[in-house]
Design a protein around this motif. Sequence first.
Motif, short mmCIF file in Angstrom:
data_model
loop_
_atom_site.label_atom_id
_atom_site.label_comp_id
_atom_site.label_asym_id
_atom_site.label_seq_id
_atom_site.Cartn_x
_atom_site.Cartn_y
_atom_site.Cartn_z
N GLY A 51 0.84 -1.19 0.00
CA GLY A 51 0.00 0.00 0.00
C GLY A 51 0.88 1.25 0.00
N ARG A 52 0.60 2.15 -0.93
CA ARG A 52 1.49 3.30 -1.11
C ARG A 52 1.45 4.24 0.07
NH1 ARG A 52 -0.82 3.34 -7.25
NH2 ARG A 52 0.12 1.32 -7.75
N ALA A 53 0.27 4.44 0.67
CA ALA A 53 0.18 5.33 1.83
C ALA A 53 0.96 4.76 3.01
CB ALA A 53 -1.28 5.56 2.20
N ARG A 54 0.87 3.45 3.23
CA ARG A 54 1.60 2.83 4.34
C ARG A 54 3.11 2.93 4.13
NH1 ARG A 54 -1.81 -2.83 4.55
NH2 ARG A 54 -3.82 -1.97 5.27
N ILE A 55 3.56 2.64 2.92
CA ILE A 55 4.99 2.71 2.63
C ILE A 55 5.50 4.14 2.75
CG2 ILE A 55 6.69 2.50 0.77
CD1 ILE A 55 6.06 -0.15 2.02
N LEU A 56 4.72 5.08 2.24
CA LEU A 56 5.13 6.48 2.31
C LEU A 56 5.17 6.96 3.76
CD1 LEU A 56 6.02 8.70 0.41
CD2 LEU A 56 3.63 9.40 0.17
N PHE A 57 4.20 6.54 4.56
CA PHE A 57 4.20 6.87 5.99
C PHE A 57 5.46 6.33 6.66
CE2 PHE A 57 3.40 5.26 10.29
CZ PHE A 57 3.11 6.45 10.95
N ALA A 58 5.75 5.05 6.44
CA ALA A 58 6.92 4.43 7.06
C ALA A 58 8.21 5.09 6.58
CB ALA A 58 6.94 2.94 6.77
N SER A 59 8.28 5.38 5.28
CA SER A 59 9.48 6.01 4.73
C SER A 59 9.71 7.39 5.34
CB SER A 59 9.35 6.12 3.20
OG SER A 59 10.44 6.82 2.65
N ASN A 60 8.65 8.19 5.43
CA ASN A 60 8.79 9.52 6.02
C ASN A 60 9.19 9.44 7.49
OD1 ASN A 60 8.03 10.59 3.59
ND2 ASN A 60 6.01 11.27 4.24
N LEU A 61 8.58 8.49 8.20
CA LEU A 61 8.86 8.36 9.63
C LEU A 61 10.32 7.97 9.88
CD1 LEU A 61 7.27 8.66 12.28
CD2 LEU A 61 6.92 6.18 12.24
#
Length: 388
Positions: A51-61
Amino acid sequence: MVGNFMAPVALAFAVLEVSDAPIAIGAVLAARTIPMIVFMLIGGVLADRVGRARILFASNLVSGASQAAVAVLVISGYAELWHLIVLSAVNGIVSAAGLPAQQGIIPLVVPRTMLQEANVLMSLTRAVVAVAGPGTAGLLVLSVGAGWALALDAATWIVAALLLLPVKISGTVSKSSVVGDLRLGWDYFRTTTWLWLCVGAATVLNALYEGGLLTLGPQRAEGSSLGAGGWGLLLTFQGIGVLVATIVLMKVRLERPLFFGMLGMALFGLPIAALGFSTHLGVLLPAAALSGAGIQVFSLGWQLSMQENVPSDLLSRASSYDQLGTYIAIPIGQLAMGPLAAAFGIETILAVAGIAYVLISLATLLSPAVRRLARVSFPAPETNGAAA
Protein backbone atom coordinates in the motif's frame (compact mmCIF):
# COMPACT_ATOMS: atom_id res chain seq x y z
CA MET A 1 9.33 18.84 0.01
CA VAL A 2 10.52 21.36 2.57
CA GLY A 3 12.69 18.68 4.16
CA ASN A 4 14.05 17.54 0.79
CA PHE A 5 15.19 21.02 -0.20
CA MET A 6 16.62 21.87 3.24
CA ALA A 7 18.53 18.63 3.74
CA PRO A 8 21.43 19.04 1.23
CA VAL A 9 22.45 22.43 2.67
CA ALA A 10 22.09 21.45 6.32
CA LEU A 11 23.77 18.05 5.85
CA ALA A 12 26.73 19.48 3.91
CA PHE A 13 27.56 21.93 6.69
CA ALA A 14 26.98 19.25 9.33
CA VAL A 15 29.57 17.07 7.58
CA LEU A 16 32.03 19.98 7.53
CA GLU A 17 31.61 20.33 11.30
CA VAL A 18 32.60 16.68 11.69
CA SER A 19 35.32 16.28 9.07
CA ASP A 20 37.34 18.50 6.73
CA ALA A 21 38.42 15.57 4.54
CA PRO A 22 37.96 16.39 0.81
CA ILE A 23 35.89 13.24 0.25
CA ALA A 24 33.69 13.60 3.34
CA ILE A 25 30.66 15.29 1.77
CA GLY A 26 30.82 13.06 -1.30
CA ALA A 27 31.02 9.95 0.86
CA VAL A 28 27.92 10.92 2.86
CA LEU A 29 25.94 11.80 -0.28
CA ALA A 30 27.00 8.58 -2.01
CA ALA A 31 26.04 6.60 1.10
CA ARG A 32 22.44 7.70 0.49
CA THR A 33 22.40 7.46 -3.31
CA ILE A 34 23.90 3.99 -3.75
CA PRO A 35 21.46 2.08 -1.47
CA MET A 36 18.60 4.03 -3.02
CA ILE A 37 19.60 2.80 -6.48
CA VAL A 38 20.18 -0.77 -5.28
CA PHE A 39 16.80 -1.11 -3.53
CA MET A 40 14.67 1.03 -5.86
CA LEU A 41 13.01 -1.86 -7.73
CA ILE A 42 12.21 -3.72 -4.50
CA GLY A 43 10.73 -0.47 -3.16
CA GLY A 44 8.38 -0.24 -6.12
CA VAL A 45 7.15 -3.81 -5.52
CA LEU A 46 6.56 -3.12 -1.82
CA ALA A 47 4.63 0.05 -2.57
CA ASP A 48 2.28 -1.85 -4.90
CA ARG A 49 1.87 -4.84 -2.54
CA VAL A 50 1.74 -3.25 0.91
CA GLY A 51 0.00 0.00 0.00
CA ARG A 52 1.49 3.30 -1.11
CA ALA A 53 0.18 5.33 1.83
CA ARG A 54 1.60 2.83 4.34
CA ILE A 55 4.99 2.71 2.63
CA LEU A 56 5.13 6.48 2.31
CA PHE A 57 4.20 6.87 5.99
CA ALA A 58 6.92 4.43 7.06
CA SER A 59 9.48 6.01 4.73
CA ASN A 60 8.79 9.52 6.02
CA LEU A 61 8.86 8.36 9.63
CA VAL A 62 12.20 6.53 9.32
CA SER A 63 13.68 9.40 7.29
CA GLY A 64 12.67 11.76 10.10
CA ALA A 65 14.15 9.45 12.73
CA SER A 66 17.45 9.10 10.86
CA GLN A 67 17.76 12.86 10.40
CA ALA A 68 16.87 13.40 14.06
CA ALA A 69 19.66 11.00 15.04
CA VAL A 70 22.12 12.95 12.90
CA ALA A 71 20.91 16.21 14.47
CA VAL A 72 21.35 14.89 18.03
CA LEU A 73 24.86 13.61 17.27
CA VAL A 74 25.93 16.89 15.66
CA ILE A 75 24.40 19.11 18.36
CA SER A 76 25.90 17.01 21.16
CA GLY A 77 29.34 17.03 19.53
CA TYR A 78 29.58 13.22 19.42
CA ALA A 79 29.10 12.85 15.65
CA GLU A 80 31.73 11.02 13.64
CA LEU A 81 31.87 10.64 9.89
CA TRP A 82 30.91 6.97 9.98
CA HIS A 83 27.75 7.87 11.95
CA LEU A 84 26.64 10.19 9.14
CA ILE A 85 27.48 7.60 6.48
CA VAL A 86 25.47 4.84 8.18
CA LEU A 87 22.45 7.09 8.85
CA SER A 88 22.54 8.42 5.28
CA ALA A 89 22.49 4.81 4.05
CA VAL A 90 19.38 4.15 6.18
CA ASN A 91 17.77 7.24 4.66
CA GLY A 92 18.63 6.01 1.16
CA ILE A 93 17.12 2.56 1.75
CA VAL A 94 13.78 3.90 2.95
CA SER A 95 13.74 6.51 0.17
CA ALA A 96 13.99 3.64 -2.33
CA ALA A 97 10.47 2.66 -1.27
CA GLY A 98 9.18 6.17 -0.59
CA LEU A 99 9.88 7.65 -4.02
CA PRO A 100 7.91 5.03 -6.06
CA ALA A 101 5.09 5.21 -3.50
CA GLN A 102 4.93 8.97 -3.83
CA GLN A 103 4.79 8.73 -7.60
CA GLY A 104 1.98 6.19 -7.46
CA ILE A 105 -0.25 7.69 -4.77
CA ILE A 106 -1.65 10.71 -6.63
CA PRO A 107 -4.10 8.80 -8.90
CA LEU A 108 -5.45 7.03 -5.80
CA VAL A 109 -6.41 10.21 -3.94
CA VAL A 110 -7.41 12.49 -6.84
CA PRO A 111 -10.22 12.00 -9.40
CA ARG A 112 -8.77 10.90 -12.72
CA THR A 113 -10.40 13.89 -14.41
CA MET A 114 -8.29 16.25 -12.26
CA LEU A 115 -4.84 14.70 -12.62
CA GLN A 116 -3.41 17.69 -14.51
CA GLU A 117 -4.64 20.14 -11.85
CA ALA A 118 -3.26 17.95 -9.06
CA ASN A 119 0.16 17.62 -10.68
CA VAL A 120 0.36 21.33 -11.46
CA LEU A 121 -0.47 22.09 -7.81
CA MET A 122 2.33 19.75 -6.70
CA SER A 123 4.71 21.39 -9.18
CA LEU A 124 3.80 24.89 -8.01
CA THR A 125 4.42 23.86 -4.42
CA ARG A 126 7.74 22.29 -5.41
CA ALA A 127 8.83 25.41 -7.31
CA VAL A 128 8.08 27.70 -4.36
CA VAL A 129 9.76 25.40 -1.85
CA ALA A 130 12.79 25.01 -4.14
CA VAL A 131 13.36 28.74 -3.78
CA ALA A 132 12.58 29.02 -0.04
CA GLY A 133 13.94 25.71 1.32
CA PRO A 134 17.70 26.04 0.69
CA GLY A 135 17.70 29.69 1.78
CA THR A 136 15.90 28.81 5.01
CA ALA A 137 18.40 26.03 5.71
CA GLY A 138 21.28 28.41 5.05
CA LEU A 139 19.90 30.99 7.48
CA LEU A 140 19.43 28.31 10.15
CA VAL A 141 22.98 27.04 9.68
CA LEU A 142 24.32 30.59 10.08
CA SER A 143 22.13 31.47 13.07
CA VAL A 144 21.75 28.33 15.19
CA GLY A 145 24.03 25.78 13.51
CA ALA A 146 23.77 22.81 11.13
CA GLY A 147 22.59 20.44 13.86
CA TRP A 148 19.48 22.49 14.63
CA ALA A 149 18.79 22.94 10.91
CA LEU A 150 18.83 19.13 10.61
CA ALA A 151 16.50 18.91 13.62
CA LEU A 152 13.96 21.10 11.81
CA ASP A 153 14.44 18.98 8.69
CA ALA A 154 13.68 15.86 10.77
CA ALA A 155 10.54 17.52 12.11
CA THR A 156 9.24 18.17 8.59
CA TRP A 157 9.55 14.46 7.77
CA ILE A 158 7.70 13.43 10.92
CA VAL A 159 4.91 15.96 10.31
CA ALA A 160 4.61 14.64 6.74
CA ALA A 161 4.27 11.11 8.11
CA LEU A 162 1.56 12.14 10.58
CA LEU A 163 -0.41 13.89 7.84
CA LEU A 164 -0.64 10.54 6.03
CA LEU A 165 -2.32 8.75 8.95
CA PRO A 166 -5.90 9.52 7.78
CA VAL A 167 -5.12 8.27 4.25
CA LYS A 168 -6.31 4.67 3.96
CA ILE A 169 -5.23 2.96 0.74
CA SER A 170 -4.70 -0.78 0.69
CA GLY A 171 -2.09 -2.56 -1.35
CA THR A 172 -2.65 -5.04 -4.16
CA VAL A 173 -3.29 -8.65 -3.15
CA SER A 174 -0.63 -10.59 -5.02
CA LYS A 175 -0.43 -14.37 -5.29
CA SER A 176 3.09 -14.25 -6.75
CA SER A 177 6.39 -13.82 -4.97
CA VAL A 178 8.36 -10.60 -4.80
CA VAL A 179 10.55 -11.95 -7.60
CA GLY A 180 7.40 -12.69 -9.61
CA ASP A 181 6.16 -9.15 -9.05
CA LEU A 182 9.53 -7.80 -10.14
CA ARG A 183 9.35 -9.88 -13.31
CA LEU A 184 5.82 -8.65 -14.01
CA GLY A 185 6.97 -5.05 -13.63
CA TRP A 186 9.94 -5.68 -15.91
CA ASP A 187 7.75 -7.34 -18.56
CA TYR A 188 5.45 -4.31 -18.58
CA PHE A 189 8.39 -1.90 -18.74
CA ARG A 190 10.22 -3.61 -21.62
CA THR A 191 7.06 -4.08 -23.72
CA THR A 192 5.84 -0.49 -23.32
CA THR A 193 7.80 1.38 -25.99
CA TRP A 194 7.17 4.96 -24.86
CA LEU A 195 8.14 4.05 -21.29
CA TRP A 196 11.49 2.34 -21.87
CA LEU A 197 12.46 4.72 -24.65
CA CYS A 198 11.91 7.87 -22.57
CA VAL A 199 13.52 6.38 -19.45
CA GLY A 200 16.52 5.26 -21.51
CA ALA A 201 16.86 8.75 -22.98
CA ALA A 202 16.51 10.32 -19.52
CA THR A 203 19.34 8.13 -18.22
CA VAL A 204 21.74 9.74 -20.69
CA LEU A 205 20.19 13.20 -20.39
CA ASN A 206 20.52 13.28 -16.60
CA ALA A 207 24.20 12.35 -16.85
CA LEU A 208 24.71 15.19 -19.35
CA TYR A 209 22.80 17.70 -17.21
CA GLU A 210 24.36 16.81 -13.86
CA GLY A 211 27.85 16.50 -15.33
CA GLY A 212 27.44 19.45 -17.68
CA LEU A 213 25.43 22.26 -16.14
CA LEU A 214 25.70 21.40 -12.44
CA THR A 215 29.32 20.17 -12.39
CA LEU A 216 31.08 22.18 -15.12
CA GLY A 217 28.70 25.16 -15.03
CA PRO A 218 30.01 26.68 -11.79
CA GLN A 219 33.60 26.18 -12.99
CA ARG A 220 32.80 27.94 -16.26
CA ALA A 221 31.15 30.79 -14.34
CA GLU A 222 34.04 31.10 -11.88
CA GLY A 223 36.62 31.29 -14.65
CA SER A 224 34.79 34.01 -16.59
CA SER A 225 33.12 37.38 -16.16
CA LEU A 226 29.92 35.56 -15.17
CA GLY A 227 31.09 34.82 -11.63
CA ALA A 228 29.08 33.48 -8.73
CA GLY A 229 26.54 36.32 -8.98
CA GLY A 230 25.83 35.60 -12.63
CA TRP A 231 25.58 31.88 -11.94
CA GLY A 232 23.02 32.50 -9.21
CA LEU A 233 21.07 34.78 -11.57
CA LEU A 234 21.03 32.04 -14.21
CA LEU A 235 19.52 29.56 -11.75
CA THR A 236 17.01 32.20 -10.62
CA PHE A 237 15.82 32.74 -14.21
CA GLN A 238 15.46 28.99 -14.57
CA GLY A 239 13.15 29.05 -11.54
CA ILE A 240 11.19 31.94 -13.04
CA GLY A 241 10.64 29.87 -16.18
CA VAL A 242 9.29 27.03 -14.03
CA LEU A 243 6.83 29.34 -12.27
CA VAL A 244 5.59 30.97 -15.49
CA ALA A 245 5.02 27.58 -17.15
CA THR A 246 3.22 26.34 -14.04
CA ILE A 247 0.79 29.27 -14.11
CA VAL A 248 0.09 28.69 -17.82
CA LEU A 249 -0.49 24.96 -17.30
CA MET A 250 -3.09 25.72 -14.63
CA LYS A 251 -5.33 26.94 -17.47
CA VAL A 252 -4.16 25.05 -20.56
CA ARG A 253 -4.88 21.33 -20.97
CA LEU A 254 -1.73 19.51 -22.06
CA GLU A 255 -2.70 17.25 -24.96
CA ARG A 256 -0.18 14.74 -26.38
CA PRO A 257 1.81 14.92 -23.17
CA LEU A 258 5.00 13.21 -24.36
CA PHE A 259 5.18 15.13 -27.64
CA PHE A 260 5.16 18.49 -25.88
CA GLY A 261 7.03 17.02 -22.92
CA MET A 262 10.04 15.94 -24.98
CA LEU A 263 10.04 19.28 -26.80
CA GLY A 264 10.20 20.85 -23.35
CA MET A 265 12.99 18.47 -22.37
CA ALA A 266 14.99 19.63 -25.41
CA LEU A 267 14.77 23.21 -24.10
CA PHE A 268 16.39 22.03 -20.87
CA GLY A 269 19.64 21.53 -22.78
CA LEU A 270 19.83 25.14 -23.97
CA PRO A 271 21.78 26.63 -21.03
CA ILE A 272 24.36 23.82 -21.22
CA ALA A 273 25.03 24.55 -24.89
CA ALA A 274 24.83 28.31 -24.33
CA LEU A 275 27.54 28.16 -21.64
CA GLY A 276 29.81 26.44 -24.13
CA PHE A 277 29.53 29.31 -26.59
CA SER A 278 29.09 32.37 -24.37
CA THR A 279 29.07 33.73 -20.82
CA HIS A 280 27.03 36.81 -21.75
CA LEU A 281 23.92 37.19 -19.59
CA GLY A 282 21.93 38.34 -22.62
CA VAL A 283 22.38 34.83 -24.04
CA LEU A 284 22.29 32.77 -20.86
CA LEU A 285 19.28 34.23 -19.04
CA PRO A 286 16.72 33.66 -21.85
CA ALA A 287 18.12 30.15 -22.32
CA ALA A 288 17.75 29.50 -18.59
CA ALA A 289 14.15 30.78 -18.51
CA LEU A 290 13.21 28.65 -21.52
CA SER A 291 14.83 25.62 -19.92
CA GLY A 292 12.84 26.11 -16.72
CA ALA A 293 9.59 26.36 -18.65
CA GLY A 294 10.56 23.34 -20.75
CA ILE A 295 11.34 21.05 -17.84
CA GLN A 296 8.04 21.98 -16.22
CA VAL A 297 6.14 21.00 -19.37
CA PHE A 298 8.07 17.72 -19.48
CA SER A 299 7.47 17.04 -15.80
CA LEU A 300 3.71 17.45 -16.17
CA GLY A 301 3.62 15.51 -19.44
CA TRP A 302 5.54 12.61 -17.92
CA GLN A 303 3.41 12.44 -14.77
CA LEU A 304 0.20 12.45 -16.81
CA SER A 305 1.55 9.79 -19.18
CA MET A 306 2.44 7.52 -16.28
CA GLN A 307 -0.69 8.10 -14.19
CA GLU A 308 -3.17 7.81 -17.05
CA ASN A 309 -1.63 4.98 -19.07
CA VAL A 310 0.12 2.64 -16.62
CA PRO A 311 -2.25 0.19 -14.87
CA SER A 312 -2.85 1.33 -11.31
CA ASP A 313 -1.56 -1.88 -9.73
CA LEU A 314 1.75 -1.53 -11.62
CA LEU A 315 2.29 2.21 -11.25
CA SER A 316 4.78 2.16 -8.38
CA ARG A 317 6.78 -0.62 -10.03
CA ALA A 318 6.89 1.29 -13.32
CA SER A 319 7.89 4.40 -11.36
CA SER A 320 10.72 2.48 -9.70
CA TYR A 321 12.22 1.72 -13.14
CA ASP A 322 11.77 5.40 -13.98
CA GLN A 323 13.55 6.44 -10.77
CA LEU A 324 16.30 3.88 -11.35
CA GLY A 325 16.93 5.30 -14.81
CA THR A 326 16.88 8.82 -13.37
CA TYR A 327 19.62 8.22 -10.82
CA ILE A 328 21.83 5.42 -12.10
CA ALA A 329 23.95 7.38 -14.61
CA ILE A 330 24.21 10.65 -12.66
CA PRO A 331 27.46 9.67 -10.87
CA ILE A 332 28.96 8.72 -14.26
CA GLY A 333 28.27 12.19 -15.62
CA GLN A 334 29.56 13.87 -12.50
CA LEU A 335 32.81 11.89 -12.57
CA ALA A 336 33.43 11.86 -16.33
CA MET A 337 32.85 15.50 -17.27
CA GLY A 338 35.78 16.87 -15.27
CA PRO A 339 38.48 14.75 -16.97
CA LEU A 340 36.85 15.35 -20.39
CA ALA A 341 36.88 19.11 -19.79
CA ALA A 342 40.54 18.93 -18.77
CA ALA A 343 41.37 17.02 -21.95
CA PHE A 344 39.29 18.91 -24.53
CA GLY A 345 38.41 22.23 -22.87
CA ILE A 346 35.42 23.13 -20.75
CA GLU A 347 33.78 25.22 -23.50
CA THR A 348 33.96 22.34 -25.99
CA ILE A 349 32.54 19.76 -23.60
CA LEU A 350 29.67 22.05 -22.52
CA ALA A 351 28.77 22.84 -26.14
CA VAL A 352 28.88 19.17 -27.17
CA ALA A 353 26.91 18.06 -24.07
CA GLY A 354 24.23 20.73 -24.65
CA ILE A 355 23.80 19.94 -28.33
CA ALA A 356 23.70 16.21 -27.59
CA TYR A 357 21.05 16.87 -24.92
CA VAL A 358 18.81 18.67 -27.40
CA LEU A 359 19.29 16.07 -30.16
CA ILE A 360 18.64 13.06 -27.89
CA SER A 361 15.44 14.68 -26.58
CA LEU A 362 14.17 15.36 -30.10
CA ALA A 363 15.20 11.90 -31.33
CA THR A 364 12.66 10.26 -29.01
CA LEU A 365 9.92 11.94 -31.06
CA LEU A 366 10.87 9.78 -34.05
CA SER A 367 8.98 6.99 -32.26
CA PRO A 368 5.21 7.08 -32.98
CA ALA A 369 4.62 5.57 -29.52
CA VAL A 370 6.11 8.71 -27.95
CA ARG A 371 4.89 11.24 -30.49
CA ARG A 372 1.28 10.06 -30.62
CA LEU A 373 0.60 9.15 -26.99
CA ALA A 374 -2.63 10.95 -26.11
CA ARG A 375 -4.42 11.88 -22.93
CA VAL A 376 -6.88 9.33 -21.58
CA SER A 377 -10.44 10.53 -21.01
CA PHE A 378 -12.11 9.43 -17.78
CA PRO A 379 -15.77 9.88 -16.84
CA ALA A 380 -16.40 12.71 -14.40
CA PRO A 381 -17.07 11.51 -10.83
CA GLU A 382 -20.73 11.44 -9.89
CA THR A 383 -21.87 13.97 -7.30
CA ASN A 384 -25.22 14.50 -5.62
CA GLY A 385 -26.79 17.89 -5.11
CA ALA A 386 -25.55 18.32 -1.54
CA ALA A 387 -21.97 17.47 -2.49
CA ALA A 388 -22.09 19.86 -5.44
